[in-house]
Motif scaffolding. Sequence first.
Motif, PDB file in Angstrom:
ATOM      1  N   GLU A   1       0.673  -1.479  -0.096  1.00 55.59           N
ATOM      2  CA  GLU A   1      -0.017  -0.046   0.553  1.00 55.59           C
ATOM      3  C   GLU A   1       1.062   1.063   0.577  1.00 55.59           C
ATOM      4  OE1 GLU A   1      -3.648  -1.342  -1.116  1.00 55.59           O
ATOM      5  OE2 GLU A   1      -3.244   0.211   0.185  1.00 55.59           O
TER       6      GLU A   1
ATOM      7  N   PHE B   1       1.995   1.638  -3.362  1.00 56.34           N
ATOM      8  CA  PHE B   1       0.955   2.195  -4.546  1.00 56.34           C
ATOM      9  C   PHE B   1       1.298   3.539  -4.133  1.00 56.34           C
ATOM     10  CE2 PHE B   1      -1.186  -2.200  -4.672  1.00 56.34           C
ATOM     11  CZ  PHE B   1       0.252  -2.319  -6.032  1.00 56.34           C
ATOM     12  N   GLU B   2       1.026   4.192  -2.615  1.00 51.95           N
ATOM     13  CA  GLU B   2       0.811   5.286  -2.392  1.00 51.95           C
ATOM     14  C   GLU B   2       1.906   6.258  -3.069  1.00 51.95           C
ATOM     15  OE1 GLU B   2      -2.200   6.648  -1.651  1.00 51.95           O
ATOM     16  OE2 GLU B   2      -2.599   5.621  -0.512  1.00 51.95           O
TER      17      GLU B   2
ATOM     18  N   PHE C   1      -5.976  -1.472  -5.896  1.00 52.70           N
ATOM     19  CA  PHE C   1      -5.879   0.303  -5.379  1.00 52.70           C
ATOM     20  C   PHE C   1      -6.104   1.120  -6.185  1.00 52.70           C
ATOM     21  CE2 PHE C   1      -3.123   4.083  -5.211  1.00 52.70           C
ATOM     22  CZ  PHE C   1      -2.611   4.253  -3.632  1.00 52.70           C
TER      23      PHE C   1
END
Length: 536
Positions: free
Chosen positions: A261, A264-265, A295
């Motif tokens: 995560e 991806f962020e 996502f």
Amino acid sequence: MIEPDILIVGAGFAGLYMLHSARKLGLSARVIEAGQDVGGTWYWNRYPGARCDVESFSYSYSFSEELQQDWTWSHRYATQPEILSYARHVADRFDLRKDISFGMRVTSATWNEERLRWQVETDKGQSFAARFLVMATGCLSVPKVPDLPHLEDFRGQVLHTAKWPEQGVDFTGRKVGLVGTGSSAIQSIPIIAREAGHLTVFQRTANFSVPAWNAPVSPAQDRDVKQNYKALRAKGRATHAGDIADEGYVAILGLDEKAREAAFETCWAQGGFSFQYAYSDLMVSEEANRLAADFVRRKIRETVRDPKTAERLCPRDHPLGSKRLCVDTDYYETYNRPNVSLVDLRDEPIERFTPGGLKTSAGQHDFDTLVLATGFDAMTGALTAFDIRGANGMQLRDAWAGGPAAYLGIAVAGFPNFFVITGPGSPSVLASVLLAIEQHVEWLSGLLNHAQTNGIMRIEADRAAQAGWTKRVAKGAEKTLFTKGNSWYLGSNVPGKPRVFMPFADGFCVYEKICNDIAAEGYSGFHLARDLEIAR
Ligand code: NAP
């Protein structure tokens, strides 16, 4: 009759650099351009919001140090007018215009085996007989208007994003219907929505889009890039995407949920194609791709307030990146506006156009202006649009009836002294295209120079070498998820077009090495013949 050494079709970035390079080789060259100015795709695609979604520092020529030092990009992603002024600047700076015939279209090109020349006819009645014919016609230059039922009944204005009126269009207060949700649509929708009374978007396939986070280039950033251009360009050439951005540094499946995560962020916050380039397994592992797609779907749901609209906007039928990734500014946010509605054509297919809009299976949708953001007959459209006849009178469109075949994506068996810049079978649209163009033009210049020095008059790709290359291109694509979506990469948007994955998917750096090795071997896979040998 004009008899240049090289006839180049198209005065976009490929044609301009080819002309400049031909002159450097001491060859006479003429460019035929249908538009009234240079720029190619950037001349025609003037729709609202048109800008390059590849970063300016990558989407620019690297061949001239003076040019790259002198030119200053205003934004991370340049607008269409800025890119067009860049093309004009290049044309003026290198004094290219005097060898370009504007407002002229090639209507046929026929190989004359006796004269070892291409006989080229144009719509202005001007004929040419050239030793070499170079197609610099672009991968996305033939706009596609789909077969829409009873479109002729619609009474309002019909526009296509790729043939936008030069004077622009004032949408103030208009009721607009827009078909398509590819890159052109995703760039234009937020701008049209701001002006129009109402905008209805007709979506057939929801697409993945990532934020651009466009911003002005600061003086410090400009200075920094200019000081490091050489290294950055070298870095770009060593990547699969041919882009100066970092790539392939994370394997999605190698990360636990928290790290994933966070990764991806980070990419989301960087914006643009870094989201696709960053991961080594995104385009090869279905599971990795699903995680990235999930996502993006979460981001869509977070952004779009109406849950039904959000669900419609979530792509579900293809892996992320298998249809070209879109890069946007406020695309998903636009659906929160009260004057924008989304129609999912999978739920309610178009039955027919009517004088005041269109009718789907669910009812009538009214609009007075129709925008078709329906894309292009990509990669082969411009090459099969007119008669190109090679040795023995063979037509290129017949030779490619089962799908395009071009050795290295640059030369075609049966079509001597004929070359395509960023043709099917080369990285082209999967690479940063300006670099793909430069590499092709430079490699071809090497071949032409070799021909000059060795008295070679006829260059033709070997049929077996071409077949081997075509197989290799297909195999490379099969290893990826690129073949899993109905995209223009596969010709899926043109009814009847053979389903062939057209670009070389193994990567720009891999491709360039192959090309260089082939040159070092004396151009293996080509038949190079001197005049005398042919006469015998
Ligand atoms: P596109 O990606 O091919 O999108 C065409 C859109 O029209 C798709 O959403 C397609 O739906 C839809 N469509 C086509 N026929 C239809 C029909 N009969 N009914 C309903 N919908 C239909 O075309 P594009 O947006 O012009 O972009 C093409 C390429 O140009 C891009 O992928 C990109 O490479 C390049 N481009 C680049 C930039 C840039 O910034 N550098 C900007 C714009 C474009 P389906 O998906 O269902 O077929």
